[in-house]
Design a protein around this motif. Structure first.
Motif, PDB file in Angstrom:
ATOM      1  N   THR A 122      47.540  41.228  29.132  1.00  0.00           N
ATOM      2  CA  THR A 122      48.031  41.552  30.475  1.00  0.00           C
ATOM      3  C   THR A 122      48.922  40.433  31.011  1.00  0.00           C
ATOM      4  N   ALA A 123      50.109  40.820  31.477  1.00  0.00           N
ATOM      5  CA  ALA A 123      51.000  39.877  32.148  1.00  0.00           C
ATOM      6  C   ALA A 123      50.817  40.009  33.653  1.00  0.00           C
ATOM      7  N   LEU A 124      50.892  38.882  34.359  1.00  0.00           N
ATOM      8  CA  LEU A 124      50.809  38.861  35.816  1.00  0.00           C
ATOM      9  C   LEU A 124      52.188  38.596  36.399  1.00  0.00           C
ATOM     10  N   ASN A 125      52.538  39.341  37.416  1.00  0.00           N
ATOM     11  CA  ASN A 125      53.738  39.048  38.197  1.00  0.00           C
ATOM     12  C   ASN A 125      53.302  38.905  39.641  1.00  0.00           C
ATOM     13  N   VAL A 126      53.327  37.690  40.157  1.00  0.00           N
ATOM     14  CA  VAL A 126      52.885  37.407  41.519  1.00  0.00           C
ATOM     15  C   VAL A 126      54.127  37.329  42.399  1.00  0.00           C
ATOM     16  N   VAL A 127      54.186  38.192  43.428  1.00  0.00           N
ATOM     17  CA  VAL A 127      55.426  38.362  44.186  1.00  0.00           C
ATOM     18  C   VAL A 127      55.185  38.104  45.672  1.00  0.00           C
ATOM     19  N   SER A 128      55.859  37.088  46.206  1.00  0.00           N
ATOM     20  CA  SER A 128      55.830  36.816  47.648  1.00  0.00           C
ATOM     21  C   SER A 128      57.010  35.932  47.991  1.00  0.00           C
ATOM     22  N   ARG A 129      57.875  36.418  48.885  1.00  0.00           N
ATOM     23  CA  ARG A 129      59.027  35.606  49.272  1.00  0.00           C
ATOM     24  C   ARG A 129      58.586  34.261  49.851  1.00  0.00           C
ATOM     25  N   SER A 130      57.650  34.307  50.796  1.00  0.00           N
ATOM     26  CA  SER A 130      57.227  33.084  51.470  1.00  0.00           C
ATOM     27  C   SER A 130      56.306  32.239  50.611  1.00  0.00           C
ATOM     28  N   GLY A 131      55.628  32.894  49.672  1.00  0.00           N
ATOM     29  CA  GLY A 131      54.623  32.181  48.894  1.00  0.00           C
ATOM     30  C   GLY A 131      53.357  31.919  49.673  1.00  0.00           C
ATOM     31  N   THR A 132      53.250  32.532  50.864  1.00  0.00           N
ATOM     32  CA  THR A 132      52.069  32.306  51.707  1.00  0.00           C
ATOM     33  C   THR A 132      51.430  33.613  52.166  1.00  0.00           C
ATOM     34  N   THR A 133      51.888  34.763  51.658  1.00  0.00           N
ATOM     35  CA  THR A 133      51.361  36.052  52.094  1.00  0.00           C
ATOM     36  C   THR A 133      49.860  36.114  51.826  1.00  0.00           C
ATOM     37  N   ALA A 134      49.071  36.336  52.878  1.00  0.00           N
ATOM     38  CA  ALA A 134      47.611  36.205  52.771  1.00  0.00           C
ATOM     39  C   ALA A 134      47.034  37.130  51.711  1.00  0.00           C
ATOM     40  N   GLU A 135      47.414  38.418  51.745  1.00  0.00           N
ATOM     41  CA  GLU A 135      46.832  39.378  50.809  1.00  0.00           C
ATOM     42  C   GLU A 135      47.203  39.030  49.363  1.00  0.00           C
ATOM     43  N   THR A 136      48.456  38.658  49.159  1.00  0.00           N
ATOM     44  CA  THR A 136      48.918  38.351  47.802  1.00  0.00           C
ATOM     45  C   THR A 136      48.236  37.109  47.259  1.00  0.00           C
ATOM     46  N   LEU A 137      48.180  36.053  48.063  1.00  0.00           N
ATOM     47  CA  LEU A 137      47.551  34.804  47.599  1.00  0.00           C
ATOM     48  C   LEU A 137      46.063  34.992  47.364  1.00  0.00           C
ATOM     49  N   ALA A 138      45.402  35.758  48.238  1.00  0.00           N
ATOM     50  CA  ALA A 138      43.969  35.990  48.055  1.00  0.00           C
ATOM     51  C   ALA A 138      43.707  36.737  46.755  1.00  0.00           C
TER      52      ALA A 138
END
Length: 427
Positions: A122-138
């Motif tokens: 499995t490859a992960l692609n973590v996407v957030s412009r700010s790099g601080t999006t709560a849902e994405t980082l969590a």
């Protein structure tokens, strides 16, 4: 992308748009196009999204994802525009593996998904412009811990798509992870045709170059008249119908692979145009499934809706075997595709019969170029509608307010002084 707006005119529908009103509106479309053209030429915030077919570097995307292309599964972690564009592409188009999206913070769904994934493939692609999006980082922190608990090196499986600074950028630099930049001046919901939408598709072998080629062809069709530009015809008719009482827009693709497209459009429209008491409420439906669950309301309920059908003229098909059963003779020699198309045309005619406005959006087939054109066309339609409404199309202040409230609650605050509770419980 072709648009047929005939069933939205007042000769058929009520609310409907008179032809002379449409002619007058075309003058406003010409003025709006001049504004859009200037915004594109100056690469202004938001308008820059319409330049992506000329600007996106698919070769750079291919290079960045190259270490991950042997993955059998891609898990994209993002929310809203950071996930829906990619999901639309991977759901609509043939891929070399499976695509999953963590775009919510549902503990049960997250746990169930991770329990079933083979993390080694499995490859992960973590996407957030700010790099601080709560849902994405969590979600990313949860996924990373699962990788570590299973003894799998997450750094060998992770791509980061983010801005020039922020927590994700720092993490990528610390662990030497491949990084794709989020384009400047492009709100997330308009980013499907950038690194944000194309990277996960590229990992799974989607022909992203053809996606961009299709978008470029749609871009080249933009002109100062709704009668010459399918995207502007759609943006103008949705605006005009909304002004006449069509407060909802039911987006109803007749292809299972385009169901996620309806979700993508819902965000694009709602977040861009829902301001100052204006904008249509997008409703997601699927033909022919929702003929059996929603059509009763659309045909016999309040006449306050536009229905947008999305249909492909060509595609794969499956013959229906002869049943030799009484009453099913109409299926003899038919195919599933013919049945679907008959259902589509019957629904279209059913709504026209009772005066409910409907619009047909057609593509030749569900392929990479057509989907690229469809996504671009709807972005241009939304920008045009924003100009006609006179709203700030590219901002989302209500969304930002909610984010701040959520952060305050997590810090132990109580910012909800304006709310009222009236609970009804079972004893």
């Amino acid at each position: 992308m072709d648009i047929d707006i005939g069933n939205a005119l007042d000769a058929v529908a009520g609310p409907g748009v008179p032809r002379d009103s449409l002619d007058r509106l075309d003058g406003r479309v010409a003025e709006a196009h001049e504004r859009i053209d200037r915004g594109m030429a100056d690469d202004e915030f938001g308008y820059a999204a319409l330049n992506l077919p000329e600007r996106v570097d698919t070769a750079a995307i291919r290079d960045a994802v190259a270490p991950l292309t042997d993955a059998e599964t891609v898990l994209t972690i993002g929310i809203g525009g950071s996930a829906l564009g990619a999901a639309t592409l991977t759901d609509a188009l043939e891929t070399d593996g499976d695509a999953y999206y963590l775009d919510n913070v549902d503990p049960a769904q997250t746990s169930a998904l991770l329990a079933d994934l083979d993390l080694e493939s499995t490859a992960l692609n973590v996407v957030s412009r700010s790099g601080t999006t709560a849902e994405t980082l969590a979600n990313f922190l949860v996924v990373r811990e699962v990788y570590e608990d299973r003894g799998v090196d997450w750094t060998e499986h992770t791509l980061v798509t983010t801005g020039e600074s922020g927590n994700l950028r720092d993490l990528a630099d610390e662990h030497d992870l491949p990084v794709l930049p989020v384009p400047d001046g492009v709100p997330g919901r308009f980013s499907a045709l950038s690194t944000v939408g194309l990277a996960s598709a590229a990992i799974l072998g989607v022909d992203v170059e053809s996606v961009v080629t299709g978008a470029r062809a749609e871009r080249e069709s933009l002109s100062g008249s709704l009668y010459e530009t399918p995207a502007y015809a759609y943006g103008a008719i949705t605006y005009a119908l909304n002004a006449r009482g069509a407060s909802a827009n039911v987006v109803m693709p007749y292809h299972e692979s385009l169901e996620t497209y309806a979700e993508w459009y819902a965000q694009l429209s709602a977040e861009s145009l829902g301001k100052a008491g204006l904008g249509q409420t997008p409703v997601r439906a699927l033909g022919a499934t929702d003929q059996h669950s929603q059509l009763q309301l659309y045909r016999a309920g309040p006449n306050d809706k536009l229905v947008t059908f999305v249909h492909a003229r060509d595609g794969p098909d499956v013959d229906i075997p002869d049943a030799e059963l009484e009453g099913l003779d109409y299926l003899d020699g038919a195919s599933l595709g013919e049945l679907r198309d008959a259902e589509f045309e019957a629904t279209e005619a059913s709504l026209a019969d009772v005066g409910l406005p409907n619009v047909r959006v057609e593509i030749e087939r569900v392929d990479a170029a057509a989907i690229g054109g469809l996504l671009y066309g709807m972005e241009a339609a939304t920008v045009l509608a924003g100009e006609l409404y006179g709203v700030e199309t590219f901002t989302q202040p209500a969304v930002e307010w909610g984010k701040e409230v959520a952060r305050d609650l997590l810090r132990g605050g109580d910012p909800l002084d304006e709310t009222t509770s009236l609970r009804v419980t079972r004893e």
